[in-house]
Design an enzyme around this catalytic site. Structure first.
Site, PDB file in Angstrom:
ATOM      1  N   GLU A   1      20.017 -62.530  20.561  1.00  0.00           N
ATOM      2  CA  GLU A   1      21.447 -62.193  20.516  1.00  0.00           C
ATOM      3  C   GLU A   1      21.665 -60.697  20.321  1.00  0.00           C
ATOM      4  O   GLU A   1      22.562 -60.100  20.924  1.00  0.00           O
ATOM      5  CB  GLU A   1      22.116 -63.001  19.396  1.00  0.00           C
ATOM      6  CG  GLU A   1      22.154 -64.484  19.727  1.00  0.00           C
ATOM      7  CD  GLU A   1      22.523 -65.363  18.544  1.00  0.00           C
ATOM      8  OE1 GLU A   1      21.809 -65.319  17.520  1.00  0.00           O
ATOM      9  OE2 GLU A   1      23.527 -66.072  18.631  1.00  0.00           O
TER      10      GLU A   1
ATOM     11  N   GLY B   1      18.620 -64.812  16.688  1.00  0.00           N
ATOM     12  CA  GLY B   1      19.378 -63.584  16.487  1.00  0.00           C
ATOM     13  C   GLY B   1      18.754 -62.376  17.166  1.00  0.00           C
ATOM     14  O   GLY B   1      19.454 -61.409  17.497  1.00  0.00           O
TER      15      GLY B   1
END
Ligand code: CAA
Length: 294
Positions: A146, A143
């Site tokens: 991301e 994440g």
């Protein structure tokens, strides 16, 4: 006024990130930080909002409470007329080591699905109109990678370590990594990275077009580069900057012909702005434009 923007975000002082650096470079604007527990917010330069992820013991793992604060800070900067660019950064060791694995581990399918787990992460990409720069030092995994890819511009240090290691946890990227990384590096490389979980370096991020700039140095040098760019962007007409961000983002979604037409309509629309007149008149008169942001 900057004082207003600072006071909206700042209630009491907690830890001051980058203390020595900001003390040297940004005293007039810096005002650390905040009512938040997991992030720090400050305005170190004119027009620039800086958000520092601040869960050092968990390498800035992106828990739901952290993301709630991040989204709140992003929204506040986005609504603030004095802020023209936002930077998200982490520590020297970690931008963010991913979603919080300890929070995720016990989730059932029903809990994840019914609560639309991770969906609030899209706020940055879907709702924030102010340009956002990621300044990535250290780990940007899962994440964290991301989140960096969701930002409009990505700067990193040579020491950065990116990756989508979810496969090692028996899962896959869940915050857009399979889509944004693939658009950034192409299918074959993205497939290799996502299916092996291997990391890639800041240097590779620059070579592959993931990062717009790779800074050879520590967090201070990286942040200085991000601040320079953010301040430059914040110094332009807000209406033109937001339009510029919108048309570049459209290129990721539209076919070429529709994208070019979309851009042309936006370009036409800007002839209705005051800043187009201000900018072009100032050029002809050899003056510095004073933007109205309208
Ligand atoms: N979630 C929760 N806690 C984390 C974390 C994460 N993603 N990453 C690190 N931490 C915690 C560790 O558990 C450790 O806590 P304790 O001291 O309480 O044990 C602390 O941060 C320091 O971590 P390490 O001791 O592991 O530090 P290290 O320097 O030895 O290793 C690392 C660093 C290689 C980044 C390693 O921490 C690591 O592999 N982290 C997990 C990376 C990962 O798999 N990220 C993907 C998460 S899944 C995801 O993000 C899904 C999605 O797409 C949204």
């Amino acid at each position: 006024m900057f004082a207003r923007s600072c006071s909206r975000l700042v209630a009491s002082k907690t830890a001051v990130p980058l203390t020595s650096y900001l003390a040297r470079t940004a005293r007039p604007y810096s005002s650390a930080s905040s009512t938040y527990e997991h992030i720090l917010t400050e305005t170190p330069r004119p027009g620039v909002g800086l958000i520092t992820l601040n869960r050092p013991k968990a390498l800035n793992a992106l828990s739901s409470p952290l993301f709630k604060e991040l989204n709140d800070a992003l929204s506040k900067y986005d609504e603030d007329k004095d802020i023209g660019a936002i930077i998200i950064t982490g520590s020297e060791k970690a931008f963010a080591a991913g979603a919080d694995i300890k929070e995720m581990a016990p989730l059932t399918f029903a809990q994840a699905y019914n609560n639309n787990f991770i969906a609030p992460w899209s706020h940055l990409a879907n709702a924030i109109r102010t340009p956002v720069i990621a300044a990535v030092s250290g780990y940007a995994l899962g994440g964290g990678c991301e989140l960096a890819l969701m930002c409009d511009i990505l700067y990193c240090s040579t020491n950065a370590n990116f990756g989508q290691p979810e496969i090692k946890l028996g899962t896959i990227p869940g915050a857009g990594g399979s889509q944004r990384l693939t658009r950034a590096v192409g299918k074959s490389k993205a497939m290799e990275l996502i299916l092996t979980g291997d990391m890639f370096s800041g240097k590779q991020a620059g070579e592959w077009g993931v990062a717009a700039k790779v800074v050879d140095g520590g967090k201070e040098q990286l942040l200085e580069e991000a601040l320079k760019t953010a301040e430059k962007i914040a110094g332009y007409s807000r209406v033109a900057v937001v339009a510029g961000k919108e048309v570049v983002n459209k290129s990721q979604e539209l076919a070429l012909r529709e994208g070019v037409e979309y851009e042309r309509r936006m370009f036409h629309g800007l002839f209705g702005s005051q800043d187009q007149k201000i900018g072009m008149t100032a050029f002809a008169e050899k003056k510095k434009p004073e933007w109205s942001n309208e």
